[in-house]
Design a protein around this motif. Structure first.
Motif, PDB file in Angstrom:
ATOM      1  N   UNK A   1     -11.186  13.183  21.728  1.00 18.87           N
ATOM      2  CA  UNK A   1     -12.307  12.481  22.336  1.00 18.87           C
ATOM      3  C   UNK A   1     -11.793  11.355  23.233  1.00 18.87           C
ATOM      4  N   UNK A   2     -11.500  11.648  24.517  1.00 15.33           N
ATOM      5  CA  UNK A   2     -10.935  10.633  25.420  1.00 15.33           C
ATOM      6  C   UNK A   2     -12.001   9.688  25.968  1.00 15.33           C
ATOM      7  N   UNK A   3     -12.489   8.787  25.127  1.00 19.03           N
ATOM      8  CA  UNK A   3     -13.492   7.814  25.539  1.00 19.03           C
ATOM      9  C   UNK A   3     -12.920   6.405  25.415  1.00 19.03           C
ATOM     10  N   UNK A   4     -13.744   5.411  25.745  1.00 22.25           N
ATOM     11  CA  UNK A   4     -13.282   4.024  25.676  1.00 22.25           C
ATOM     12  C   UNK A   4     -12.889   3.630  24.262  1.00 22.25           C
ATOM     13  N   UNK A   5     -13.628   4.105  23.255  1.00 22.19           N
ATOM     14  CA  UNK A   5     -13.277   3.796  21.877  1.00 22.19           C
ATOM     15  C   UNK A   5     -11.877   4.305  21.563  1.00 22.19           C
ATOM     16  N   UNK A   6     -11.543   5.490  22.040  1.00 18.88           N
ATOM     17  CA  UNK A   6     -10.199   6.025  21.848  1.00 18.88           C
ATOM     18  C   UNK A   6      -9.167   5.168  22.560  1.00 18.88           C
ATOM     19  N   UNK A   7      -9.499   4.726  23.782  1.00 19.10           N
ATOM     20  CA  UNK A   7      -8.575   3.890  24.546  1.00 19.10           C
ATOM     21  C   UNK A   7      -8.277   2.571  23.834  1.00 19.10           C
ATOM     22  N   UNK A   8      -9.255   2.073  23.066  1.00 18.03           N
ATOM     23  CA  UNK A   8      -9.036   0.814  22.360  1.00 18.03           C
ATOM     24  C   UNK A   8      -7.971   0.944  21.275  1.00 18.03           C
ATOM     25  N   UNK A   9      -7.748   2.173  20.785  1.00 17.15           N
ATOM     26  CA  UNK A   9      -6.664   2.400  19.852  1.00 17.15           C
ATOM     27  C   UNK A   9      -7.100   2.755  18.447  1.00 17.15           C
ATOM     28  N   UNK A  10      -6.131   3.221  17.663  1.00 15.41           N
ATOM     29  CA  UNK A  10      -6.412   3.690  16.301  1.00 15.41           C
ATOM     30  C   UNK A  10      -7.018   2.627  15.385  1.00 15.41           C
ATOM     31  N   UNK A  11      -6.635   1.349  15.476  1.00 12.22           N
ATOM     32  CA  UNK A  11      -7.289   0.366  14.606  1.00 12.22           C
ATOM     33  C   UNK A  11      -8.801   0.320  14.801  1.00 12.22           C
ATOM     34  N   UNK A  12      -9.250   0.433  16.047  1.00 13.79           N
ATOM     35  CA  UNK A  12     -10.686   0.435  16.314  1.00 13.79           C
ATOM     36  C   UNK A  12     -11.337   1.729  15.837  1.00 13.79           C
ATOM     37  N   UNK A  13     -10.648   2.844  16.031  1.00 12.43           N
ATOM     38  CA  UNK A  13     -11.192   4.118  15.567  1.00 12.43           C
ATOM     39  C   UNK A  13     -11.340   4.132  14.050  1.00 12.43           C
ATOM     40  N   UNK A  14     -10.325   3.666  13.360  1.00 15.16           N
ATOM     41  CA  UNK A  14     -10.387   3.630  11.902  1.00 15.16           C
ATOM     42  C   UNK A  14     -11.508   2.704  11.434  1.00 15.16           C
ATOM     43  N   UNK A  15     -11.605   1.538  12.051  1.00 11.24           N
ATOM     44  CA  UNK A  15     -12.659   0.596  11.693  1.00 11.24           C
ATOM     45  C   UNK A  15     -14.037   1.201  11.952  1.00 11.24           C
ATOM     46  N   UNK A  16     -14.169   1.938  13.044  1.00 10.36           N
ATOM     47  CA  UNK A  16     -15.443   2.574  13.388  1.00 10.36           C
ATOM     48  C   UNK A  16     -15.877   3.544  12.294  1.00 10.36           C
TER      49      UNK A  16
END
Length: 217
Positions: free
Chosen positions: A27-42
């Motif tokens: 999923x190449x979106x802005x959330x992905x661009x923010x990095x794994x810490x943000x994805x995990x937190x999400x």
């Protein structure tokens, strides 16, 4: 091939890093661009939210046994939706100390991502607004090795059935205009394009699917 669908709320927290990694790969979106810490937190936040409808697909084992959700490698697809995606995203700013540290890291390592984030905020489109009775399918992805087996369509069916059971009357989503595979999947399922808009560096279609008086394919 048979896959097992499990609600996000039912998977162990130890499996969330694997899910975040799968999201990053698909999923190449802005959330992905923010990095794994943000994805995990999400996904940690989404798992705790009672309004979120989300499923993961587990790859079947070769020994005809039920797959174990303790094995991250078996998580092969996912979908997630919310009636208030903005509120879920806003929770990523908490706790403020964690958020500030992550922003500082991005400022020093990938400042262009902060520029993209600012652009997206400043150019946010009202095309993303949800009407009463509508839920947004925010993310859906299938691991590369599991594509071409109808798994994306099965996830859409699972999500639509759950959304209808929860009382929603329609589903909305946004998809990049340069993603013909996703657009084709959504169109095949019955979604229609209602608007095309620009948000930051992304050019998107807004698509909708009615759940009222309609059989799910």
């Amino acid at each position: 091939m048979d896959f097992t669908f499990t609600p996000l709320a039912d998977i162990p927290q130890a499996s969330l890093p694997g899910l975040a990694s799968l999201h990053a790969a698909t999923m190449p979106t802005l959330l992905t661009d923010l990095g794994l810490p943000f994805l995990l937190r999400y996904y940690q936040l989404a798992q705790k939210s009672p309004s979120v409808i989300a499923f993961i697909a587990l790859h079947p084992t070769t020994e005809h046994k039920a797959p174990s959700i303790d094995n991250d490698s078996l998580i092969t697809a996912y979908c997630l939706g919310s009636p208030n995606p903005a509120a879920l995203n806003a929770k990523l700013r908490q706790p403020i100390t964690w958020f500030s540290i992550q922003m500082l890291k991005l400022a020093f390592t990938r400042p262009s991502i902060l520029i993209q984030l600012t652009q997206s905020i400043l150019t946010a489109s009202n095309a993303n607004s949800l009407r009463p009775g509508q839920i947004e399918l925010t993310y859906i992805g299938v691991a590369l090795q599991s594509r071409g087996q109808g798994l994306g369509l099965a996830l859409l069916q699972k999500f639509a059935e759950s959304a209808r059971t929860a009382g929603y009357t329609s589903i909305a989503l946004s998809v990049e205009t340069d993603n013909p595979a996703a657009i084709g999947l959504y169109t095949k399922f019955g979604f229609t394009i209602t608007q095309t808009f620009t948000e930051g560096r992304y050019h998107r279609h807004r698509m909708e699917y009615s759940l009222a008086n309609r059989s799910i394919p």
